[in-house]
Design a protein around this motif. Structure first.
Motif, PDB file in Angstrom:
ATOM      1  N   THR A 471      -4.909   3.641 -30.342  1.00  0.00           N
ATOM      2  CA  THR A 471      -3.884   2.607 -30.186  1.00  0.00           C
ATOM      3  C   THR A 471      -3.439   1.939 -31.484  1.00  0.00           C
ATOM      4  OG1 THR A 471      -5.690   1.130 -29.506  1.00  0.00           O
ATOM      5  CG2 THR A 471      -4.336   2.092 -27.776  1.00  0.00           C
ATOM      6  N   HIS A 474      -0.663   3.840 -32.814  1.00  0.00           N
ATOM      7  CA  HIS A 474       0.512   3.755 -31.966  1.00  0.00           C
ATOM      8  C   HIS A 474       1.348   2.526 -32.318  1.00  0.00           C
ATOM      9  CE1 HIS A 474      -1.582   6.413 -28.701  1.00  0.00           C
ATOM     10  NE2 HIS A 474      -1.532   6.964 -29.889  1.00  0.00           N
ATOM     11  N   ARG A 478       5.362   2.493 -33.439  1.00  0.00           N
ATOM     12  CA  ARG A 478       6.441   1.631 -32.954  1.00  0.00           C
ATOM     13  C   ARG A 478       7.163   0.949 -34.114  1.00  0.00           C
ATOM     14  NH1 ARG A 478       2.889   1.103 -28.436  1.00  0.00           N
ATOM     15  NH2 ARG A 478       1.624  -0.506 -29.395  1.00  0.00           N
ATOM     16  N   TYR A 504      -0.016  10.369 -34.068  1.00  0.00           N
ATOM     17  CA  TYR A 504      -0.470  10.767 -32.733  1.00  0.00           C
ATOM     18  C   TYR A 504      -1.420  11.967 -32.790  1.00  0.00           C
ATOM     19  CZ  TYR A 504       2.373   7.410 -30.245  1.00  0.00           C
ATOM     20  OH  TYR A 504       2.885   6.239 -29.749  1.00  0.00           O
ATOM     21  N   GLU A 681       1.919  10.489 -24.152  1.00  0.00           N
ATOM     22  CA  GLU A 681       1.588   9.132 -24.593  1.00  0.00           C
ATOM     23  C   GLU A 681       2.694   8.573 -25.472  1.00  0.00           C
ATOM     24  OE1 GLU A 681      -1.289   5.992 -24.493  1.00  0.00           O
ATOM     25  OE2 GLU A 681      -1.264   7.930 -23.467  1.00  0.00           O
ATOM     26  N   ASP A 685       4.744   5.087 -25.030  1.00  0.00           N
ATOM     27  CA  ASP A 685       4.633   4.080 -26.089  1.00  0.00           C
ATOM     28  C   ASP A 685       5.967   3.764 -26.748  1.00  0.00           C
ATOM     29  OD1 ASP A 685       1.951   3.831 -25.779  1.00  0.00           O
ATOM     30  OD2 ASP A 685       1.398   5.104 -27.459  1.00  0.00           O
ATOM     31  N   GLU A 727      -1.429   0.265 -18.529  1.00  0.00           N
ATOM     32  CA  GLU A 727      -2.516  -0.068 -19.451  1.00  0.00           C
ATOM     33  C   GLU A 727      -2.577  -1.573 -19.721  1.00  0.00           C
ATOM     34  OE1 GLU A 727      -5.781   0.722 -21.183  1.00  0.00           O
ATOM     35  OE2 GLU A 727      -4.594   2.552 -21.030  1.00  0.00           O
ATOM     36  N   HIS A 728      -1.429  -2.254 -19.678  1.00  0.00           N
ATOM     37  CA  HIS A 728      -1.379  -3.680 -20.011  1.00  0.00           C
ATOM     38  C   HIS A 728      -2.111  -4.559 -18.998  1.00  0.00           C
ATOM     39  CE1 HIS A 728       1.927  -3.025 -17.170  1.00  0.00           C
ATOM     40  NE2 HIS A 728       1.883  -4.301 -16.887  1.00  0.00           N
TER      41      HIS A 728
END
Length: 914
Positions: A471, A474, A478, A504, A681, A685, A727-728
């Motif tokens: 993460t 990731h 972003r 990734y 993923e 994301d 996931e949040h």
């Protein structure tokens, strides 16, 4: 996906038909006659401004306000220009359902660019009136004695619901089904779909106890693809669903908007329907055969088929078709062979398919079918009959029908010919035995059932254990995307695209960048093998940028350069070519990489594209610098798990190449699967990621290596058609008594083994309190339904802690909530392991589900428990539920309001004053 007011369409107690007259071509007059002939038991009125007293014996009124009562359903057959005014009048009179059979509403309204259809939608909006149509054929519900359509014949009562988008194809289906003595539970076409859409109808039918199967005729997906797939996936878990997908466009498809890298949108529809667990049929013939099959076939035991005929020709046709479609011939047991040998000539083939010989009579046919239905290796039997004087069609049919009725296995029949075969097929139809015209049609029909069960198995495969993603990287990804968008770029540079893959965990070839030919030459000297040089420019920075010859991108690359002279010459040529076709602002220099062609590398094309209907999809297939990269391109909708990734690879010829040429095929496939999961993923994301193409991705002894990549971006966020894992919603909790740290999160498919272990640790008392009865160990299908959920429709939270012995996780408790399609009520259930009472798990899980349901706008959360379950009742009271004893069901109902209703229909559903 709202089903509110749909009951008024399917079970109205009062109907008013607008525009009905006794004129010869009056559609409204036809509807009234059909309603009368079907035996509609409710009130029926006609409305026509011409002032008729009656229409076909039904009382006619000049205005809506003159009716003695307001209808549940208004059927509009009036001229197009009057429809919007009728809708306004219905809305003002609190009529909540209108079906528009009138066509021609897609034309512009006078000088305005607005169509009459748009005007109708605007007229309905203030009143909340639901509209079916316009330009639909109507609907038929035999169980309610209602034929509210312009169909030329009524339909029989059955267990299959038909929902279509084409009215004319619908009338053809009715005519065919009536001739075959096939019935329906519901039959309707949606027409222009101004309001009532296919997902709403599917949701309604999925809850109908009299509908066992749903057959959809689909031109296109209107509205939300997520709503459509969510409804179809939900329905297919409990009912058989088949889809006939037509090509929306006739002739040249130049106007069709396609996803970059996809040459046919049918590929995406195929992928979407497979993911939903349904079976697609290609032609109207297949649709008719599929209806025959799903109406009359018994539950499938398996896919091993035994074939028998009174000649080798029909057997050969059926066998070839079966094997061509990936079907499975049953291997007969020695006992069956011995029994067949007693009734067959000594020279018979002693294997499946069984040749009964040309002298077979009806008794031999029937006895052979009986023997095969008793064989433990046979799941279904296909009997093929060619008429002879010794085996007349009708007599053979009658004897086989007697055997077929007594067996739990499916027996399919095929009576070839016409003159005498028609009556034999009619006998089978009347007896409810599936029958077909040709051996090929028979096998197609059987394979529809096989495909359905295979798709269901794929949908319910248990994924391997979940691996936590990287993460922190990731977050950097972003930021990389946002930086490019802030610079008003809809692409990533080659270097940025490589960095994205690296973030990734996708291996990328070492790459050096420069605008200078001299620097490229100098750098090539540091590489201890041949090199590859690519000219970078504005055009090839975008994924899937192929010209008609498929060679445009490869003209920008030079390969297998060994010496400095070769590098300088090739780079200079690329530079000249770049200057001829691109301005200085569009040129982005060069990149140089070590050649990686050796080690028997397999070249793959893999990436992401965005479909106009279904949003982001993952593409996979053969790659490299060849024209035919599109010939082996397969797609799948994200999000993926390991089982789905393997299924995508299996569809491609890449899988067979790996199996035949790799010394470690399982490991290679595992690595490619992980890459596909990383791309999945990435889609979740990075919603602004539009397309990504890795071509080629090399697979060899050293593993995977991406040698070229391109990425495009979009200001608009991509919306997945299948809800991703939330996931949040994950959080850490502390157990009250032991102080152990635990994780509370949404359930996922990978939890199935742990969920079975959790269930096995529950006491019989806990199981009875949870399920209201004693039950055995759940099956894989049940566990898959519990763990592989649609997060748009239901939610299940689990609390788990690490296991000390194997570093895995063990489940301590679970809470589940299933919400109705209108988001009015959500029904919860909760269960905690017996040895963990007092740890605060019940409060934590219930508080989580209450917070979740309230946040998504659900109005009320409800549950039921046995009167003896005092612990659950006390927990509910503590959390604010109102408990009441339900005498009729002998349970305690627990209810809590989460949000206030804002519309009258919501108050009605909740039994509140309005």
């Amino acid at each position: 996906m709202s089903t509110k007011y749909l009951k008024r369409f399917f079970k109205p107690s009062c109907i008013a038909v607008f525009g009905a007259s006794e004129k010869e071509n009056s559609m409204g007059g036809v509807v009234i006659q059909n309603l009368q002939e079907s035996g509609f038991k409710g009130s029926l009125y006609a409305v026509n401004s011409q002032g008729y007293e009656q229409v076909h014996g039904v009382s006619c009124f000049k205005r809506l306000s003159d009716l003695p009562e307001m209808p549940d359903l208004a059927i509009i057959c009036s001229p197009p220009e009057s429809v919007a005014d009728i809708i306004r009048g219905l809305g003002a009179s609190m009529v909540k359902a209108a079906m528009i059979l009138t066509g021609g509403l897609s034309i512009a309204d006078g000088d305005s660019s607005q169509t009459l259809r748009d005007e109708v939608k605007e007229a309905a909006k203030p009143y909340g009136i639901r509209i079916l149509g316009p330009d639909c054929m109507g609907l038929l519900v035999p169980g309610h004695n209602m034929n509210a359509s312009y169909s030329h014949v009524n339909i029989l009562k059955g267990k299959v619901a038909y929902v279509g988008q084409s009215g004319i194809l619908g009338t053809a289906m009715i005519d065919w089904a009536t001739g075959q003595e096939i019935g329906f539970s519901h039959f309707l076409t949606l027409g222009d779909g101004a309001d009532v859409d296919m997902p709403s109808v599917i949701d309604y039918l999925a809850q109908d106890p009299y509908t066992h199967a749903i057959l959809l005729q689909l031109n296109r997906v209107d509205g939300s693809a997520r709503d459509f797939l969510s409804a179809v996936r939900s329905a297919s878990r409990n009912k058989l669903v088949l889809v006939l997908k037509n090509d929306t466009f006739v002739g040249e498809k130049s106007g069709t908007e396609l996803a970059p890298g996809i040459h046919d949108d049918d590929q995406v529809y195929d992928a979407a329907l497979r993911r939903a667990g349904v079976v697609r049929v290609e032609t109207s013939d297949e649709l008719f055969n599929a209806l025959e099959t799903l109406t009359r076939m018994k539950p499938m035991r398996g896919e091993r088929l035994a074939i028998l005929s009174n000649g080798t020709g029909p057997n050969a046709l059926a066998t070839e078709k079966l094997l061509e479609q990936g079907g499975q011939l049953a291997k007969l047991t020695e006992d069956s062979i011995a029994q067949l040998s007693e009734i067959l000539p000594s020279h018979w083939n002693r294997s499946n398919p069984v040749d009964l010989n040309a002298d077979a009579d009806p008794a031999r046919f029937a006895e052979a079918v009986r023997i095969l239905t008793k064989d433990k290796n046979v799941d279904a039997v296909l009997m093929l009959h060619a008429p002879t004087r010794l085996a007349p069609s009708v007599e053979t049919a009658d004897q086989v029908i007697q055997i077929a009725r007594k067996t739990p296995r499916n027996v399919l029949t095929c009576f070839m010919g016409r003159a005498t075969a028609i009556e034999a097929r009619n006998h089978c139809n009347s007896a409810g035995i599936s029958t077909f015209l040709t051996p090929e049609e028979s096998v197609d029909a059987f394979m529809h059932m096989v495909d359905f069960h295979r798709n269901q198995d794929v949908m319910r495969q248990t994924p391997p254990p979940y691996i936590e993603q990287n993460t922190p990287n990731h977050v950097k990804a972003r930021e990389l995307i946002q930086t490019a968008l802030s610079e008003k770029r809809d692409y990533l540079s080659h270097a940025e695209a490589c960095s994205l893959l690296d973030l990734y965990d996708i291996p990328v070839s070492n790459t050096y960048y420069s605008h200078s030919i001299d620097e490229i030459v100098q750098h090539s000297a540091t590489i201890d093998s041949s090199v590859r040089i690519k000219a970078l420019h504005k055009q090839n920075v975008y994924p899937f940028s192929y010209d008609h010859q498929g060679s445009q991108r490869w003209r920008d690359i030079a390969y297998d350069l060994y010496s400095a002279t070769e590098v300088e010459h090739a780079t200079t040529q690329l530079s000249y070519r770049l200057a001829e076709s691109h301005s200085a602002e569009e040129q982005m220099g060069f990149c140089i990489q070590q050649m990686k062609r050796g080690f028997q590398s397999l070249q793959i094309n893999v990436g992401i594209t965005r479909d106009p209907t279904f949003g982001p999809v993952i593409v996979f297939g053969a790659g490299g610098h060849t024209v035919d990269v599109l010939a082996d391109r397969h797609v799948m909708l994200p999000p993926l798990n390991m089982a789905l990734a393997k299924e995508l690879i299996r569809q491609s010829r890449i899988c067979q190449i790996i199996q035949e040429n790799s010394y470690r095929p399982e490991q290679d496939i595992e690595h490619i699967c992980q890459l596909l999961l990383n791309l999945s993923e990435m889609i979740v994301d990075l919603p602004h990621l539009k397309c990504l193409e890795i071509n080629p991705l090399l697979v060899n002894k050293a593993g995977l290596l991406a040698t070229d990549v391109a990425v495009s971006l979009s200001d608009e966020e991509g919306s997945l058609s299948i809800s991703p894992y939330p996931e949040h919603l994950t959080e850490e909790v502390t157990l009250k008594r032991s102080g152990r740290k635990a994780i509370m999160r949404a359930i996922r498919g990978e939890d199935e083994p742990n969920h079975l272990e959790f269930y096995n640790k529950l006491s019989p008392q806990s199981i009875r309190l949870r399920y209201f009865y004693s039950r055995g160990v759940p099956t894989h299908q049940e566990l898959a339904n519990w763990t592989q959920i649609d997060y748009d429709r239901e939610m299940a939270f689990i609390i788990s802690v690490p296991r000390e012995e194997d570093h895995g996780m063990e489940t301590l408790g679970v809470v589940r909530a299933v919400t109705d399609a209108d988001n009015v009520r959500s029904e919860f259930s909760v269960v905690i392991r017996d040895d963990l009472q007092g740890e605060g798990l019940g409060v934590a899980l219930m508080s989580k589900i209450i917070e979740y349901c309230k946040g998504r706008g659900t109005l009320q959360i409800i549950g039921s428990t046995l009167p003896s379950n005092k612990g659950m009742q006390n927990l509910a009271k503590k959390l604010g539920f109102e408990n009441s004893f339900n005498v009729e069901e002998d349970v305690v109902d627990m209810k809590m309001m989460l949000n206030s209703p804002t519309e009258d229909w919501q108050k009605i559903r909740l039994n509140l004053p309005h």
